[in-house]
Design an enzyme around this catalytic site. Structure first.
Site, PDB file in Angstrom:
ATOM      1  N   GLN A 246     -85.348   6.937 -80.665  1.00  0.00           N
ATOM      2  CA  GLN A 246     -84.221   7.750 -80.198  1.00  0.00           C
ATOM      3  C   GLN A 246     -84.082   7.634 -78.683  1.00  0.00           C
ATOM      4  O   GLN A 246     -85.076   7.749 -77.961  1.00  0.00           O
ATOM      5  CB  GLN A 246     -84.494   9.205 -80.597  1.00  0.00           C
ATOM      6  CG  GLN A 246     -83.318  10.132 -80.508  1.00  0.00           C
ATOM      7  CD  GLN A 246     -83.624  11.441 -81.229  1.00  0.00           C
ATOM      8  OE1 GLN A 246     -83.896  11.456 -82.426  1.00  0.00           O
ATOM      9  NE2 GLN A 246     -83.612  12.517 -80.477  1.00  0.00           N
ATOM     10  N   TRP A 274     -90.828  27.753 -56.484  1.00  0.00           N
ATOM     11  CA  TRP A 274     -91.909  28.071 -55.549  1.00  0.00           C
ATOM     12  C   TRP A 274     -92.716  26.826 -55.171  1.00  0.00           C
ATOM     13  O   TRP A 274     -92.971  26.562 -53.999  1.00  0.00           O
ATOM     14  CB  TRP A 274     -92.819  29.122 -56.169  1.00  0.00           C
ATOM     15  CG  TRP A 274     -93.925  29.570 -55.279  1.00  0.00           C
ATOM     16  CD1 TRP A 274     -95.242  29.191 -55.343  1.00  0.00           C
ATOM     17  CD2 TRP A 274     -93.828  30.480 -54.181  1.00  0.00           C
ATOM     18  NE1 TRP A 274     -95.963  29.807 -54.358  1.00  0.00           N
ATOM     19  CE2 TRP A 274     -95.122  30.610 -53.625  1.00  0.00           C
ATOM     20  CE3 TRP A 274     -92.778  31.196 -53.612  1.00  0.00           C
ATOM     21  CZ2 TRP A 274     -95.391  31.426 -52.525  1.00  0.00           C
ATOM     22  CZ3 TRP A 274     -93.053  32.019 -52.516  1.00  0.00           C
ATOM     23  CH2 TRP A 274     -94.340  32.126 -51.998  1.00  0.00           C
ATOM     24  N   GLU A 315     -87.094  28.051 -51.686  1.00  0.00           N
ATOM     25  CA  GLU A 315     -87.880  29.218 -51.272  1.00  0.00           C
ATOM     26  C   GLU A 315     -88.775  28.866 -50.078  1.00  0.00           C
ATOM     27  O   GLU A 315     -89.888  28.440 -50.272  1.00  0.00           O
ATOM     28  CB  GLU A 315     -88.712  29.707 -52.451  1.00  0.00           C
ATOM     29  CG  GLU A 315     -87.880  30.032 -53.686  1.00  0.00           C
ATOM     30  CD  GLU A 315     -88.721  30.491 -54.876  1.00  0.00           C
ATOM     31  OE1 GLU A 315     -89.837  30.992 -54.676  1.00  0.00           O
ATOM     32  OE2 GLU A 315     -88.241  30.329 -55.994  1.00  0.00           O
ATOM     33  N   ASP A 384     -90.275  40.809 -58.056  1.00  0.00           N
ATOM     34  CA  ASP A 384     -91.463  40.354 -57.318  1.00  0.00           C
ATOM     35  C   ASP A 384     -91.549  40.932 -55.910  1.00  0.00           C
ATOM     36  O   ASP A 384     -92.176  40.347 -55.032  1.00  0.00           O
ATOM     37  CB  ASP A 384     -91.527  38.826 -57.232  1.00  0.00           C
ATOM     38  CG  ASP A 384     -91.876  38.182 -58.558  1.00  0.00           C
ATOM     39  OD1 ASP A 384     -92.177  38.922 -59.508  1.00  0.00           O
ATOM     40  OD2 ASP A 384     -91.828  36.944 -58.648  1.00  0.00           O
TER      41      ASP A 384
END
Length: 541
Positions: A246, A274, A315, A384
């Site tokens: 495939q 992160w 970040e 967080d």
């Protein structure tokens, strides 16, 4: 990246009053090209306006130019999706370079935030033809091209941002969820689970996390999980097994099948996070080359039909996360501009950003408002804020909606981030509220109420100090609420997390603020029947 690692997110609480949208038709010109101004919000000292250009002609409109005056006491403070200049109270808005031609029957929306209460513009023209400045179309306008007095169906509803291709969903609100590529391993969470839990029908968008940014280029995060892993019939979305030859397998092929079952669903490939945000610093040195690499990867012929755009999870620009970035306040804006130019006006370009609403914090380090014109929406990561990364406590909810007496850090709450971003010129309708489908916890806690001391992180299934909602609802049921979220003490362990009830309250807040919807990290934390995503969709209405 694992978003379970600390994401240094991080205002006051001024709540704007959302006013129902009132369309005001103020411009008809250039034959059958029309313009409508819609009051999206008005909170007295300021307002948000959406402007829609509709091409009712039989030919593509390659450019448009709108000129208008604003009454005394009303000025434009920021605009998105159009280039706006002014001289006194006279304003000129022209089409963005990245916005393609306007096909026959198509519409394009842009918008602005203004100071003072909303007032309809005056002396408006589009492409040089007089508008008349009235609130009804001239009688010479053909009825088939007259915009209705309510929002035209080809444009997004007043409570949503003005993307080029608005997603179809109830009320126009976005319900956006992350799918973590590594979830197919220990968590045994696969794309099929999105379907069997009923979550696919409630989602508008899936963010596939994460692609890598090493070397300032977009690259594959995990080739085995992404497109190599073979699925059996039992584990496949449609009950059909993969074959050895495939061309595309893995989660990408499963997402393709999920979209076939749910045609409304859009999938966006998220890069960074992160762990992999360090590459953005190099990307900012040559945004065009970065954008080229991302486009070539996202639009790879093997899976180009799977993805509807790109998401940037940096970040943090011009601040510190896992590593520190010093590329300056314009770096993020420049990278987003390059991505929009390369991907074009029809692709979704979004970003997850800091939710640090403190004075001089991470929101202040970057010109997010300057980038908003090239973004479909922004996702401040309003979770967080607090956790056992501060092992001794004090215990505090990791996703407070508002400030509260005793909060360990001012500006570390959802409302603070939303208000700060709005004050900088980011329209509410381009902001999504973040929800965590997990809790954060401490151990060695003797005090039931928030603010107690601790000795370390509470045990977690995959990582100390963090646990899925689907586990916590049974092992440590919520016993109290604070600042719009829940907490519980079980033995010496103390946890905070959102429940269907607190999510409902947060969605009420999102609606009252005129936000574009909500997003969450991440799908595998929910119950097998999708309790939390059901609360998000139900709360947004």
């Amino acid at each position: 990246m694992k978003r379970s690692l600390r994401r240094a997110l991080w205002a006051g609480a001024v709540v704007a009053v959302t006013v129902a949208a009132v369309p005001v038709t103020t411009a008809f010109g250039a034959g059958t090209v029309t313009t409508t101004f819609t009051k999206a919000q008005d909170w007295g000292t300021g307002h948000e306006t959406r402007v829609t250009v509709t091409n009712g002609s039989s030919a593509t409109v390659t450019t448009w130019r709108i000129e208008f005056d604003l009454p005394s006491g009303t000025t434009i403070s920021s605009a998105w999706d159009a280039d706006v200049t002014s001289s006194g109270n006279h304003y000129v808005a022209v089409k963005k370079s990245w916005a393609g031609g306007l096909a026959p029957g198509a519409s394009f929306s842009w918008g602005y935030n203004g100071s003072g209460a909303y007032k309809a513009p005056l002396n408006c023209t589009i492409n040089g033809a007089a508008c008349g400045g009235g609130t009804t179309p001239p009688t010479t306008t053909p009825p088939t091209t007259t915009p209705p007095t309510t929002t035209p169906p080809t444009t997004p509803p007043p409570t949503t941002p003005p993307p080029t291709t608005p997603p179809p969903n109830t009320g126009g609100k976005k319900v956006v969820g992350y799918f973590a590529e590594w979830g197919v391993y220990a968590r045994n969470y696969h794309v099929k689970n999105i379907q069997t839990s009923g979550s696919a029908a409630k989602l508008t968008h899936i963010l596939y996390a994460f692609g890598n940014t090493t070397g300032g280029r977009c690259s594959i995060g995990d080739s085995y999980a992404d497109y190599e892993k073979a699925y059996t019939a039992a584990d496949s979305v449609d009950g059909v097994a993969d074959t050895w030859d495939q061309p595309l397998r893995g989660s990408f092929n499963q997402l393709r099948k999920l979209k076939q079952l749910n045609p409304h669903l859009k999938v966006i490939w998220s890069f960074g996070g992160w762990t992999w945000s360090g590459g953005f610093t190099q990307a900012a040195q040559n945004p065009a080359a970065f954008a080229e690499s991302c486009y070539n990867l996202v639009e790879d012929p093997r899976w180009s039909d799977v993805f509807d755009g790109i998401d940037v999870d940096w970040e943090y620009p011009n601040a510190c996360g896992l590593s520190c970035d010093t590329s300056g306040p314009n770096a993020f804006k420049n990278v987003i501009s390059a991505l929009r130019s390369k991907f074009g006006s029809n692709a979704l370009v979004t970003a997850a950003i800091t939710a640090d609403g403190s004075n001089g914090g991470k929101i202040d380090a970057t010109d997010y408002a300057g980038a908003i014109g090239n973004l479909n929406w922004l996702m401040p990561m309003t979770y967080d804020y607090f956790g056992a990364f501060n092992a001794q406590g004090p215990t505090a909810p990791h996703s407070p909606l508002t400030s509260y007496t005793g909060i360990p850090q001012q500006g570390f709450n959802s409302d603070a981030a939303i208000q700060k971003l709005k004050s900088k010129g980011v329209p509410a309708s381009k902001l999504l509220l973040g929800i965590g489908f997990y809790g954060r916890g401490w151990t060695g806690v003797t005090q039931a109420a928030p603010g107690g001391s601790a000795t370390g992180a509470a045990p977690g299934t995959y990582e100390a100090g963090i646990e899925d909602y689907k586990v916590l609802k049974n092992t440590c049921p919520a016993t109290g609420t604070i600042a719009g979220t829940a907490y519980a003490k079980c033995g010496s362990n103390w946890w905070s997390y959102d429940t269907p009830s607190t999510i409902n309250g947060k969605m009420t807040y999102a609606n009252n603020q005129g936000l574009g919807g909500a997003f969450f990290w991440e799908l595998s934390g929910d119950t097998s029947n999708g309790e939390l995503i059901g609360a998000i969709k139900g709360g947004l209405g």
